[in-house]
Design an enzyme around this catalytic site. Structure first.
Site, short mmCIF file in Angstrom:
data_model
loop_
_atom_site.label_atom_id
_atom_site.label_comp_id
_atom_site.label_asym_id
_atom_site.label_seq_id
_atom_site.Cartn_x
_atom_site.Cartn_y
_atom_site.Cartn_z
N ASP A 11 7.19 1.73 -5.25
CA ASP A 11 7.24 0.29 -5.48
C ASP A 11 7.70 0.12 -6.92
O ASP A 11 6.99 0.51 -7.85
CB ASP A 11 5.84 -0.30 -5.27
CG ASP A 11 5.76 -1.78 -5.64
OD1 ASP A 11 6.77 -2.33 -6.13
OD2 ASP A 11 4.68 -2.37 -5.45
N HIS A 18 3.80 -9.30 -4.19
CA HIS A 18 3.99 -7.95 -3.60
C HIS A 18 4.65 -8.03 -2.22
O HIS A 18 4.18 -7.42 -1.27
CB HIS A 18 2.64 -7.27 -3.47
CG HIS A 18 1.97 -7.01 -4.78
ND1 HIS A 18 2.34 -5.97 -5.60
CD2 HIS A 18 0.98 -7.66 -5.44
CE1 HIS A 18 1.59 -5.97 -6.68
NE2 HIS A 18 0.76 -7.00 -6.61
N TYR A 89 7.98 -9.03 -9.82
CA TYR A 89 6.58 -8.69 -10.03
C TYR A 89 6.39 -7.18 -9.89
O TYR A 89 6.98 -6.55 -9.01
CB TYR A 89 5.68 -9.45 -9.04
CG TYR A 89 4.24 -9.35 -9.47
CD1 TYR A 89 3.80 -10.05 -10.59
CD2 TYR A 89 3.36 -8.52 -8.79
CE1 TYR A 89 2.49 -9.93 -11.02
CE2 TYR A 89 2.05 -8.39 -9.22
CZ TYR A 89 1.62 -9.10 -10.33
OH TYR A 89 0.33 -8.97 -10.77
N GLY A 102 10.57 18.38 -13.22
CA GLY A 102 10.81 19.24 -12.06
C GLY A 102 10.57 18.61 -10.70
O GLY A 102 11.22 18.98 -9.73
N TYR A 230 -6.97 1.97 -11.54
CA TYR A 230 -6.26 1.46 -10.36
C TYR A 230 -4.96 0.80 -10.76
O TYR A 230 -4.91 -0.01 -11.66
CB TYR A 230 -7.13 0.46 -9.60
CG TYR A 230 -7.65 1.03 -8.33
CD1 TYR A 230 -6.77 1.51 -7.36
CD2 TYR A 230 -9.01 1.12 -8.07
CE1 TYR A 230 -7.24 2.06 -6.18
CE2 TYR A 230 -9.49 1.67 -6.91
CZ TYR A 230 -8.59 2.14 -5.97
OH TYR A 230 -9.06 2.68 -4.81
N LYS A 233 -2.28 0.08 -4.48
CA LYS A 233 -2.63 0.97 -3.37
C LYS A 233 -1.61 2.11 -3.27
O LYS A 233 -0.45 1.96 -3.65
CB LYS A 233 -2.69 0.19 -2.06
CG LYS A 233 -4.05 -0.41 -1.81
CD LYS A 233 -4.99 0.60 -1.17
CE LYS A 233 -6.44 0.24 -1.19
NZ LYS A 233 -7.18 0.46 -2.42
N GLN A 243 8.25 16.22 20.29
CA GLN A 243 8.73 16.78 21.58
C GLN A 243 8.61 18.31 21.65
O GLN A 243 8.34 18.97 20.67
CB GLN A 243 10.17 16.36 21.86
CG GLN A 243 10.42 14.84 21.84
CD GLN A 243 9.70 14.04 22.90
OE1 GLN A 243 9.29 12.91 22.69
NE2 GLN A 243 9.50 14.63 24.06
N LYS A 244 8.79 18.81 22.88
CA LYS A 244 8.70 20.25 23.19
C LYS A 244 7.32 20.81 22.79
O LYS A 244 6.33 20.40 23.32
CB LYS A 244 9.83 21.03 22.52
CG LYS A 244 11.20 20.66 23.08
CD LYS A 244 11.41 21.32 24.43
CE LYS A 244 12.77 20.96 24.99
NZ LYS A 244 12.89 21.32 26.41
C1 F6R Z 1 0.41 -2.49 -2.68
C2 F6R Z 1 0.04 -3.71 -3.38
C3 F6R Z 1 -1.34 -3.96 -3.79
C4 F6R Z 1 -1.39 -4.48 -5.22
C5 F6R Z 1 -2.72 -5.06 -5.55
C6 F6R Z 1 -2.81 -5.47 -7.01
O1 F6R Z 1 1.74 -2.56 -2.39
O2 F6R Z 1 0.90 -4.52 -3.62
O3 F6R Z 1 -2.18 -2.84 -3.65
O4 F6R Z 1 -1.06 -3.46 -6.10
O5 F6R Z 1 -2.88 -6.14 -4.71
O6 F6R Z 1 -2.08 -6.60 -7.21
P1 F6R Z 1 -1.94 -7.40 -8.59
O7 F6R Z 1 -0.86 -6.71 -9.37
O8 F6R Z 1 -1.52 -8.74 -8.14
O9 F6R Z 1 -3.24 -7.35 -9.28
MG MG Z 2 3.37 -1.33 -1.70
MG MG Z 3 2.61 -3.51 -4.42
#
Ligand code: F6R
Ligand code: MG
Ligand code: MG
Length: 366
Positions: A11, A18, A89, A102, A230, A233, A243-244
């Site tokens: 991403d 998002h 964003y 690498g 964090y 996600k 298959q097979k």
């Molecule tokens: C995954 C995704 C979400 C955001 C999460 C945080 O593609 O978009 O996991 O990373 O909702 O969002 P913000 O940046 O709005 O706090």
């Molecule tokens: Mg994503």
């Molecule tokens: Mg995202």
């Protein structure tokens, strides 16, 4: 011919939150690959699922090939530059490290790769999921490889009866890859014990016990382990040969009829049902629901056919309606109980700070 399938996904920015990458961003990634991939890729396909762009390529360089990983990394950098210039964003969101050393492993993008000697007919499926994490593939992998309710071949084929080896990663161990190998059918309850915990244990690979060949590869990136906090996600990708001696294409697709509840959804902090969608689908309701796309291909001498979009078929319209119902149901209970993720999986620290403040105000009643 020995060929490698590599899918590298990131991403690097999206429109309106998002939702999806912009056309200019996609074009930048495509142009980079088109102009630089001669002599590195035999073939490639670029697609998006929600806000994630996936570069699927074929080559002969084997997994973790430096040239393959570098060209994808640079394509994402080029895309990220456009994302910045357009004010998208989360521009460059998954490009967590500066210096390419690498491979993109440990740098943010998700990677799944398979190297094999091509069979005369070589069908495979490429899955990409958004607004969820690698644990979303635990249940489908279990059902397709261990359960005759989804895999009729376990009853009907003497080859499939001999079973598979699951390679499972303990994502709670940060210092290195901590893995266990378990065999079906004798270990299926042990496999179930691990895979039920979709926050900690992820399937990394599945192998045939008939030939030892790798059948499936799943990305197990933990962005928070890389970034130290964090950052979104870990939207996963998966490659599965079919298959097979391997499960049939329909047996791999079968569990997605369930629309299982997975982690993700709004702010990466809620449970929601996994909706099977067409390739290049957007995100909407409550920044979700969590989605999974699947493209079926055949590969020969490294050349890919056009994609057959596995969830672009009337049956899946019905499933999408059912999944929307499940999404409605869980959304009705907002943040209570199983609607919101456990404390350790929440993407935001705010709730922990509030709890720490409230702690001070508790009194013990004698
Ligand atoms: C995954 C995704 C979400 C955001 C999460 C945080 O593609 O978009 O996991 O990373 O909702 O969002 P913000 O940046 O709005 O706090
Ligand atoms: Mg994503
Ligand atoms: Mg995202």
């Amino acid at each position: 011919m020995k060929v490698t399938l590599s899918v590298i996904k990131a991403d690097v920015g999206s429109i309106g939150g998002h939702i999806k990458p912009s056309n200019d961003l996609l074009t930048a990634v495509q142009n980079h690959i088109k102009s630089k991939s001669k002599g590195i890729f035999i073939d490639y396909k670029i697609s998006y699922t929600g806000d994630d762009i996936a570069i699927l390529s074929t080559h002969t360089g084997g997994p973790l090939n430096e040239k393959v990983h570098k060209i994808c990394w640079e394509a994402f950098l080029a895309g990220g530059k456009v994302a910045m210039s357009q004010g998208l964003y989360g521009a460059k969101q998954d490009l967590l490290k500066q210096d390419f050393k690498g491979s993109v492993k440990g740098m943010g993008p998700a990677v799944a790769e398979l190297e094999f000697e091509e069979r005369p007919a070589e069908p495979f499926l490429f899955f990409a999921a958004d607004k969820t994490d690698p644990g979303a593939f635990n249940m489908p992998a279990y059902l397709s490889f261990c359960d005759p309710m989804h895999n009729a071949g376990l009853l009907l084929s003497s080859k499939l009866r001999r079973g598979f080896t699951f390679r499972i990663l303990d994502a709670s161990y940060i210092e290195a890859d901590r893995i266990i190998e378990l065999n079906t059918p004798e270990d299926i309850y042990d496999i179930a014990v691990l895979l039920r915990d979709t926050e900690r244990f992820f399937v990394e690979g599945i192998y045939s016990r008939v030939s030892g060949e790798q059948i499936a590869s799943i990305s197990t990136t933990r962005l928070r382990n890389i970034a130290g906090k964090y950052t979104g996600k870990d939207d996963p990708v998966m490659l599965v040969r079919t298959q097979k001696n391997f499960p049939g294409t329909g047996e791999i697709l079968s569990p997605y009829t369930i629309g299982a509840f997975v982690a993700g959804f709004m702010r990466g902090s809620h449970n929601g049902p996994l909706m099977p969608v067409k390739q290049n689908s957007d995100i909407s309701f409550f920044d979700g629901p969590p989605v999974v796309s699947s493209a079926a291909y055949c590969v020969h001498d490294g050349k890919l056919t056009e994609a057959a979009d596995a969830f672009d078929q009337p049956y899946w319209d019905y499933v999408r309606t059912q999944v929307s119902r499940k999404a409605e149901e869980i959304r009705r209970q907002g943040f209570f109980g199983p609607a919101m993720l456990s404390m350790s999986e929440l993407e935001y620290g705010g709730i922990v700070e509030v709890l720490q403040e409230l702690e001070k105000r508790f009194i013990i009643k004698k």
